[in-house]
Each structure stands twice: as structure tokens, then as C-alpha cells.
Design a protein around this motif. Structure first.
Motif, short mmCIF file in Angstrom:
data_model
loop_
_atom_site.label_atom_id
_atom_site.label_comp_id
_atom_site.label_asym_id
_atom_site.label_seq_id
_atom_site.Cartn_x
_atom_site.Cartn_y
_atom_site.Cartn_z
N GLN A 150 28.14 16.19 10.45
CA GLN A 150 27.97 17.36 9.43
C GLN A 150 29.18 17.39 8.61
OE1 GLN A 150 26.12 20.42 12.28
NE2 GLN A 150 24.83 20.57 10.51
N SER A 151 30.19 17.59 9.18
CA SER A 151 31.47 17.88 8.39
C SER A 151 31.89 16.48 7.74
CB SER A 151 32.63 18.17 9.34
OG SER A 151 32.32 19.31 10.03
N GLN A 188 21.53 15.05 16.13
CA GLN A 188 21.06 16.48 16.67
C GLN A 188 20.05 16.24 17.66
OE1 GLN A 188 19.67 18.31 12.92
NE2 GLN A 188 21.44 19.47 12.84
N LYS A 218 27.51 17.21 21.28
CA LYS A 218 27.62 18.32 20.41
C LYS A 218 28.78 18.07 19.49
CE LYS A 218 25.87 21.80 23.52
NZ LYS A 218 26.11 23.03 24.49
N GLN A 219 30.06 17.22 19.75
CA GLN A 219 31.02 17.10 18.99
C GLN A 219 30.47 16.17 18.06
OE1 GLN A 219 34.58 15.56 21.11
NE2 GLN A 219 34.76 14.17 19.47
N GLU A 226 28.30 17.63 15.23
CA GLU A 226 29.19 18.65 14.36
C GLU A 226 30.11 17.81 13.32
OE1 GLU A 226 31.17 21.05 17.20
OE2 GLU A 226 29.32 22.26 17.69
#
Length: 347
Positions: A190-191, A45, A183-184, A187
Motif C-alpha cells: 500500500q505504501s 490482503q 501483514k507487513q 502494508e
């Protein structure tokens, strides 16, 4: 019957701690992975935030190329690059997709492909766009390309020096590519949480990632430019981030990232092992390594050029070597982790 009763009682006392350790180990593994996932997510992040700031700073500079906006751009590049260094040790999971790690940092670069690719793009007739960057390969797509545009002496004394239009197009396109990838990655990590926590092998994979990062820091990022490997000659060109003079700042960021994101989970596991004090000793060694800064924030070239400054680098190298030994030869052995074949020794 009394001897038999006594024997059963003794066996119970012996087996009870062992059973307790066996029961607690899965909990320790789960707690360690929770800490690792949380720490790495925070790092990703921060990288995404820094990359966004960098992309905006690049656009601002090219629209108003003044010294103040140039200074802001250089600070944004360094902040984002150091954020990458803090999570650089992660070599599994989403960062493996599409060679993302190489896209962020193409290194080592013994053939100077970054400069050659930049020359090809800057002298070509086609306009430089996001699509061109996406199709141009990892030597173009990351932080080293931006470092080249900002700091390469030959480029910055020629016609293509920033803020030349073509060079600004390359600058902003690469910065945008880094922002998108960051950003990818955040994300996707997190997934990835559920799969990471549920998959037993990621315990060892995470430990190996920390081990490998320390080996690379010791052997490639320090020993090679110091002349402790290979032909025995000191060479600034063997270091990463040598154009900007940031080689030691990136080393500090790598150690700091390992301390923040890797060490807590490692200590969690060691507390449930037969050497619970080892985690504390490793933590103190991390502090020993970091105590060399900010004295070592100087460019690597300066540290290599004089014996009195080289001694500072030697002290840092010795402390990194000791930390590598503690993690790779003591903690990993205690936790039953075998070094992988992708380690920096070339196996």
C-alpha cells in the motif's frame, strides 16, 4: 499551391492517429499500473487474512488437538497457501525485502532442506520460539515447513508427530511468522503505491513478472515432474507441494491469480497497441487453461502414475505452453518488453 495543400492534408491525416496513439500510451501505462497495483493489493490482503486464520487455527489445534481442529488447520493451511500462489508471480517491490518470497515458499528444495531443518529443530534442546524461527533461514519460515509438519508420512508415524509439544511449538511459531510477514507485505505494498505508479520501469517489471511466472509454471512446476525435461523420468519430488498432494491446486491458483491481477493491466496496454484483439485472445486462453479444473485437483503422484490420468496433465501442459507463448512471445514483443535474465531458462 494546391498540390502542396493536398500533401499537407494527407500528412495531417496520417500523423493524427500516430499522435493520438503517442498521447494515449502514457495514459494506458498509468491505467495499467493502477489496475496492477489494485489487483496485487487485493491479493496481498487476501494472503494476510488467510495467514491470520492459519495462525489462529494452529494455536487452536495445539491447545485442543482434536480431529475437528486438525481438519480446520489443514483447510486454513491450504487456503493461505493458495492465496500466496495467487500473488506468487510478483517478484519486485516489497516482496524483495529480506527474501520475503523465499520466506513464504522455499522451493525448489532438491536437498530436502525443509525436512533436515525440521529434524534439527525438533531434536534440539533449545525451545522453539518466534526469534528462533526468524533466525533459522528461509527453509524453516514458510508454507513448505508447515506442509512438512502436517503431511510428511515419516514424521507423522514417529514420536514427533503432531501434536507433540515441540512440533506444536514449531507449527505455531512458523504460522505466526507467516502471519507477520503477510501483514507487513500488504502494508508495504500500500505504501509502495506512489513510487510504483510514478516509476516508468515498473510497467515492464510487472510484465516480466507475469512472463517469468508462466515460464516457471510450464518448465519447472509441470515439465520437470512430468519427465519432459532433464532425465526424461516422471518424478513427484520435482513438483512443489507434493507432500500434501496440492501441486495442481497451486498451479490453478497461480493461473487464477495471473488472470485476476495481471491480465487486466496487460489487456489495457494491448488495447492501445497495434494488436488490440490480442488481449482478448489471451483472456480466452486463460479460460482454456482453467477449464482443466476441477478434474486436475488430484495429487500429482496419481496423475503421473497412470497413462490415462497422465493424458489429463498433458492437456493442461499444452494449454499452459500456448498461454506462455502468447504472453511471452506475442504480447511482450508487441509492447516492447525484453525478457529478463532471471527467467526460468537459466540465462
Amino acid at each position: 499551391m494546391q498540390p502542396m495543400t493536398k500533401a499537407i492534408g494527407v500528412a495531417t491525416l496520417i500523423l493524427a492517429p500516430i499522435a493520438g496513439m503517442a498521447a494515449s500510451q502514457p495514459d494506458a501505462n498509468g491505467d495499467a499500473k493502477e489496475q496492477w497495483h489494485r489487483g496485487i493489493l487485493a491479493g496481498y490482503q487476501s494472503l494476510a487474512t488467510g495467514a491470520g486464520d492459519l495462525s489462529h487455527a494452529a494455536a487452536d489445534y495445539c491447545s485442543a488437538p482434536e480431529q475437528s481442529s486438525r481438519d480446520t488447520l489443514e483447510r486454513a493451511w491450504l487456503d493461505a497457501f493458495l492465496a500466496w500462489q495467487q500473488v506468487r508471480f510478483v517478484d519486485f517491490g516489497p516482496v524483495e525485502n529480506d527474501n520475503l518470497a523465499w520466506q513464504f515458499q522455499f522451493w525448489p528444495d532438491p536437498k530436502n532442506l525443509v525436512a533436515r531443518k525440521a529434524g534439527y529443530l525438533l531434536t534440539g534442546e533449545d525451545p522453539i520460539s518466534a526469534d528462533v524461527i526468524a533466525q533459522s533461514g528461509v527453509a524453516v519460515q514458510g508454507f513448505p515447513m508447515l506442509e512438512y509438519l502436517l503431511y510428511d508420512e515419516q514424521l507423522n508415524t514417529g514420536n514427533n508427530a503432531l501434536p507433540a509439544p515441540g512440533t506444536c511449538s514449531l507449527l505455531t511459531a512458523v504460522a505466526g511468522h507467516i502471519e507477520s510477514n503477510s501483514k507487513q507485505l500488504s502494508e508495504q505494498w500500500q505504501s509502495f503505491r506512489k513510487h510504483y505508479l510514478a516509476t516508468e520501469q515498473y510497467r515492464d517489471a510487472t510484465i516480466r513478472a507475469g512472463m517469468t511466472a508462466l515460464e516457471i509454471l510450464e518448465e519447472r512446476r509441470l515439465a520437470q515432474p512430468m519427465g519432459l525435461r532433464g532425465n526424461g523420468k516422471r518424478s513427484i519430488y520435482a513438483a512443489d507441494a507434493w507432500r500434501s498432494g496440492s501441486s495442481l491446486k497451486t498451479a490453478e491458483a497461480t493461473v487464477l491469480g495471473l488472470k485476476q491481477s495481471f491480465l487486466p493491466g496487460l489487456k489495457q496496454l494491448l488495447e492501445s497497441s497495434s494488436q488490440p484483439e490480442l488481449g482478448q485472445r489471451i483472456g480466452r486462453q486463460f479460460d482454456e487453461v482453467l477449464e482443466h479444473f476441477p478434474d486436475l485437483h488430484s495429487p500429482m503422484a496419481e496423475l503421473l502414475s497412470r497413462d490415462e490420468t497422465f493424458s489429463l496433465l498433458q492437456g493442461f501442459y499444452v494449454d499452459v505452453s500456448q498461454l506462455t507463448t502468447m504472453v511471452n512471445d506475442q504480447a511482450a514483443v508487441e509492447l516492447g518488453v525484453v525478457r529478463g535474465f532471471n527467467s526460468s531458462d537459466g540465462d
